[in-house]
Design a protein around this motif. Sequence first.
Motif, mmCIF file in Angstrom:
data_model
loop_
_atom_site.group_PDB
_atom_site.id
_atom_site.type_symbol
_atom_site.label_atom_id
_atom_site.label_comp_id
_atom_site.label_asym_id
_atom_site.label_seq_id
_atom_site.Cartn_x
_atom_site.Cartn_y
_atom_site.Cartn_z
ATOM 1 N N ALA A 364 0.821 -1.211 0.000
ATOM 2 C CA ALA A 364 0.000 0.000 0.000
ATOM 3 C C ALA A 364 0.855 1.263 0.000
ATOM 4 O O ALA A 364 0.536 2.242 -0.691
ATOM 5 C CB ALA A 364 -0.928 -0.005 1.213
ATOM 6 N N VAL A 365 1.947 1.274 0.761
ATOM 7 C CA VAL A 365 2.861 2.414 0.838
ATOM 8 C C VAL A 365 4.286 1.879 0.869
ATOM 9 O O VAL A 365 4.517 0.667 1.029
ATOM 10 C CB VAL A 365 2.591 3.286 2.092
ATOM 11 N N VAL A 390 -0.158 10.291 1.294
ATOM 12 C CA VAL A 390 -0.367 8.844 1.128
ATOM 13 C C VAL A 390 -1.812 8.416 1.315
ATOM 14 O O VAL A 390 -2.138 7.246 1.064
ATOM 15 C CB VAL A 390 0.537 8.040 2.096
ATOM 16 N N GLN A 393 -3.382 6.521 -1.551
ATOM 17 C CA GLN A 393 -2.885 5.157 -1.676
ATOM 18 C C GLN A 393 -3.580 4.235 -0.672
ATOM 19 O O GLN A 393 -3.948 3.105 -1.003
ATOM 20 C CB GLN A 393 -1.373 5.130 -1.445
ATOM 21 N N ARG A 396 -7.118 3.395 -1.759
ATOM 22 C CA ARG A 396 -7.190 2.349 -2.791
ATOM 23 C C ARG A 396 -6.897 0.970 -2.201
ATOM 24 O O ARG A 396 -7.528 -0.022 -2.576
ATOM 25 C CB ARG A 396 -6.195 2.656 -3.914
ATOM 26 N N ALA A 397 -5.940 0.910 -1.268
ATOM 27 C CA ALA A 397 -5.535 -0.386 -0.708
ATOM 28 C C ALA A 397 -6.542 -0.919 0.300
ATOM 29 O O ALA A 397 -6.756 -2.137 0.388
ATOM 30 C CB ALA A 397 -4.160 -0.260 -0.061
#
Length: 562
Positions: A364-365, A390, A393, A396-397
């Motif tokens: 994810a990051v 972040v 991100q 989305r994850a």
Amino acid sequence: MHIVVEQAGTPDGAPVVLTTVTADGEVVARRDVAARDLPDVVRTEAADVRWTWTDTSLVLPPLLAAGVHVARSHDLRLCHRILREALVTASSRLAHRPRDGWDEPAPLAPPARQDALFDAADLGPAVAPLDPVAELRDQLDAVDSAGDRAGRLRLLLAAESAGALAAAEMTYAGLPWRPDVHDALLADLLGPRPPEGFRPARLEALAEVLRRELDDPSLNPDSPVDVLRSLRRAGLPATSTRSWELKQIDHPAVAPLLEYKKLARLWTANGWHWLDSWVRDGRFRPVYVVGGVVTGRWASDGGGALQLPRQVRDAVRPDPGWRFVVADAAQLEPRILAAVSGDEAMAVAGRAADMYEGIVATGAVETRTHAKYGMLGAMYGGTQGVSGQVLPQLRRAFPAAIGLVERAAEVGERGGQVTTWLGRTSPRPDGAGAAPLREGEERERPADAGSEAARARAFGRFTRNFVVQGTAAEWALCWLALLRERLHALRPGAPLVERPHLVFFLHDEVIVHAPAELADDVAHALRECAAEAGRLLFPASPDDVEFALSVAVVDSYADAKD
């Protein structure tokens, strides 16, 4: 089965009335006992009885002094506050009753004498006329009105009441404290104890440095107004004396000013005056306020129990032949978010000992720092810096998890209320119905935010975090409740202070004072109870998220922290 404890008649020798009430609110028996006989009655009653009373903080200390262990209770005042404001009980008669004595804050001072346990003078004028049996019936009716949420609500009331038992026990037992070590720590950092009305030598020396560097011989470094005026007079771009702002200024006065602020805080908050006021017979006995914060977190009334600075933690030492077992839940709030939202991808990350590293492992990051600040931003509404960078991100994850807190924020921005997993409800934006502020309170104040839009956003940040922090508080209460019984089972029948017992609790951290030979058993119990608390709250997916602990067996609280 409830046994309601109440006083009949007038103070001074009046009997205690014990009323047996079924789970349906039916009274099946009443009996009178002398107040002095109550410990024996409690000791010999069936183990599955739920002792029901107005205020645990008043009733429990004399029972503890008599060596009695209370396994289960129902604190009517604490439960009333939850049910009064819960959205899931909004149709109940309790929710629609006019405000009365049950809505008043609980008295905090325990009675001095066991035979005066239920004196009206001890309970105060707001408590004496209350009818605990009628209140219990209204509370049972309110829970039933919650429909399919009733089971969760019952667990919340049981956990809150168990928390009250733990809080009273911790105040009674006290946190072991070495005044001689504390004094030596202060002397090392501040210099010898000064005469009354004078600064310690180290602070006075720093004050002289500040006066010289700022060319202000009359500067009082304890006055923020004086300090700010002096900084501006020296041509420095200071708008406040906040440490984060001072660190941005390049001037010889900044370093000694920051050091002065740090040491002055120690001197005023945990210096010699605090030591004289709060430590007696080698014990610090704070007064915990269960549910003192609107999210369900605890607060304290005096003594700064929720803020024990690192500089004095070495004074927190177990008795000879005993040890501390210190446990800290790792990344509790992100794990709670994964469990509440049912986000499978985040649950996978939550199976790692370090959840932030688990988030990195999902892709994810890129870094642990990104994971940590991104999750904090998601849960607390941060949109600047790393958090803001972040968040897309993470969205989305982990769409279910991030979506849950964002929906909670939208409810708050519209002026609505949200609930925790078990049913505690956030206060309304106008603050109506909120618990009183106590020491350690961290309630956000949206009304300070300026424009109407800014106030809405501020309340949205509050509700965004409420669902997570409040559910984390529920997990911690379940952890405490389970742990109390496991510790009692290690030496059943022994008085509280002669067996392993809780002596400190702060949000997601506990200290257990244990005989050295039982320390490993306590460490095992801490881990098992953490896992069991997760299964208790989230029975539909008991293995999805792991509630990891760091556990240390130490001879000083200072050794338990990195």
